[in-house]
Design a protein around this motif. Sequence first.
Motif, PDB file in Angstrom:
ATOM      1  N   ALA A 208       0.819  -1.209   0.000  1.00 46.21           N
ATOM      2  CA  ALA A 208       0.000   0.000   0.000  1.00 46.21           C
ATOM      3  C   ALA A 208       0.857   1.265   0.000  1.00 46.21           C
ATOM      4  O   ALA A 208       0.384   2.335  -0.403  1.00 46.21           O
ATOM      5  N   ARG A 209       2.116   1.158   0.441  1.00 44.48           N
ATOM      6  CA  ARG A 209       3.051   2.300   0.431  1.00 44.48           C
ATOM      7  C   ARG A 209       4.004   2.234  -0.762  1.00 44.48           C
ATOM      8  O   ARG A 209       4.980   2.979  -0.816  1.00 44.48           O
ATOM      9  N   GLY A 210       3.734   1.329  -1.705  1.00 44.01           N
ATOM     10  CA  GLY A 210       4.579   1.207  -2.882  1.00 44.01           C
ATOM     11  C   GLY A 210       5.889   0.495  -2.641  1.00 44.01           C
ATOM     12  O   GLY A 210       6.835   0.642  -3.420  1.00 44.01           O
ATOM     13  N   LEU A 211       5.962  -0.303  -1.562  1.00 46.20           N
ATOM     14  CA  LEU A 211       7.182  -1.044  -1.224  1.00 46.20           C
ATOM     15  C   LEU A 211       6.993  -2.525  -1.531  1.00 46.20           C
ATOM     16  O   LEU A 211       6.011  -3.132  -1.077  1.00 46.20           O
ATOM     17  N   ALA A 212       7.897  -3.105  -2.269  1.00 45.31           N
ATOM     18  CA  ALA A 212       7.825  -4.532  -2.584  1.00 45.31           C
ATOM     19  C   ALA A 212       8.386  -5.344  -1.421  1.00 45.31           C
ATOM     20  O   ALA A 212       9.481  -5.046  -0.927  1.00 45.31           O
ATOM     21  N   PRO A 213       7.664  -6.358  -0.937  1.00 43.26           N
ATOM     22  CA  PRO A 213       8.215  -7.223   0.122  1.00 43.26           C
ATOM     23  C   PRO A 213       9.521  -7.861  -0.342  1.00 43.26           C
ATOM     24  O   PRO A 213       9.623  -8.350  -1.472  1.00 43.26           O
ATOM     25  N   ASP A 214      10.514  -7.848   0.522  1.00 44.62           N
ATOM     26  CA  ASP A 214      11.834  -8.389   0.201  1.00 44.62           C
ATOM     27  C   ASP A 214      11.988  -9.755   0.877  1.00 44.62           C
ATOM     28  O   ASP A 214      12.033  -9.837   2.105  1.00 44.62           O
ATOM     29  N   PRO A 215      12.074 -10.847   0.091  1.00 48.26           N
ATOM     30  CA  PRO A 215      12.228 -12.177   0.685  1.00 48.26           C
ATOM     31  C   PRO A 215      13.426 -12.297   1.610  1.00 48.26           C
ATOM     32  O   PRO A 215      13.416 -13.112   2.542  1.00 48.26           O
ATOM     33  N   ALA A 216      14.465 -11.479   1.380  1.00 50.35           N
ATOM     34  CA  ALA A 216      15.656 -11.533   2.231  1.00 50.35           C
ATOM     35  C   ALA A 216      15.361 -11.031   3.640  1.00 50.35           C
ATOM     36  O   ALA A 216      16.143 -11.288   4.560  1.00 50.35           O
ATOM     37  N   LEU A 217      14.252 -10.331   3.810  1.00 51.40           N
ATOM     38  CA  LEU A 217      13.902  -9.771   5.112  1.00 51.40           C
ATOM     39  C   LEU A 217      12.699 -10.491   5.735  1.00 51.40           C
ATOM     40  O   LEU A 217      12.015  -9.930   6.596  1.00 51.40           O
TER      41      LEU A 217
END
Length: 341
Positions: A208-217
């Motif tokens: 919703a904030r334009g951030l792609a989930p990072d699998p590394a995190l």
Amino acid sequence: MNLKELSAHLGLSPTTVSRALNGYPEVSETTRARVEKAAQALGYSPNARAQGLATGRARAIGHILPVSHQHEMVNPIFGDFVQGAAALYARHGYEVVISLVEDIKEEAAYRAIKARGNVDGIIVHGPRMADARIGLLQELNMPFVVHGRASDIHTPYSWLDTNNHRAFRRATDFLLDLGHRRIGLVNGLEFMDFAHRRRAGFEEALLARGLAPDPALMRSGEMTENYGFASADAMLSGAAPPTAFLVSSMIAAIGVRRAIQDRGLTMGRDVSVITHDDDLNYLRNGIDVPIFTASRSSVRQAGRLAAEMLMKLIEDRGLPPQTHLLEAELIIGSSTGPAPL
């Protein structure tokens, strides 16, 4: 005090008092309330075995815990849940039967319990996404309430759950509002329904904030202190470490805090942490000021409410499935602060 003495005190027949305590419908609510109040005030506790003979019930509730190499249900959360339920069981003259069963033998355990007739209903713990126990208990015609939900089961059944999706969406939004953009998720095992919903809430807030989930995190595992430490240590060792963590349990959050401190960093200033399930009797989140910012939902309250639901299903076998969704509070502690510049 025995039944005869309680009856004499109330000026009622022993039969009326017994029927009031055992929930017979022909007893008026006024009389039932009067009898229950006197029984509690005078310390009268009906004999469960005698009640069972009179009513055809076992006067017991089953809690079957799967013992697995993949996940462990015997933890402080279960203890608090049973503590919340036990007071209600006792008030209604029920005992608790706890069984530890290898998860590959659960079906046989449920069928054996039904055949023995030694419980009147069951609380199902730790539901998986597609949990075969729900269909099995429906087949056995056994009253039950699931503590949690099973996303891949679409037939109606009784459940009580915390809104895990909204809790983690809200916690992630809180960190994003503080300026954090790299947030590590230290989640439970994601074939468990609660962890699946928590990850979905986390990812939804990022997107919703334009951030792609990072699998590394993102990590998924058994929620131990060592798991929390290892997960946070690995992420903090990366080229672009997180400035905040969202953690699925207090126990794992303690491990995350250890990883932060081992690097000479300060939790809440250098790295922020939000945890879940901080309202535990044997693992307090500080005394006056919360140590951790946390999404809080009382496990003891959940136990009490689930027990109430199950009592109703046992008393009235014609009731439709009951559901109850609890909302978590966001408790602000000293473990969160603005993202470092």
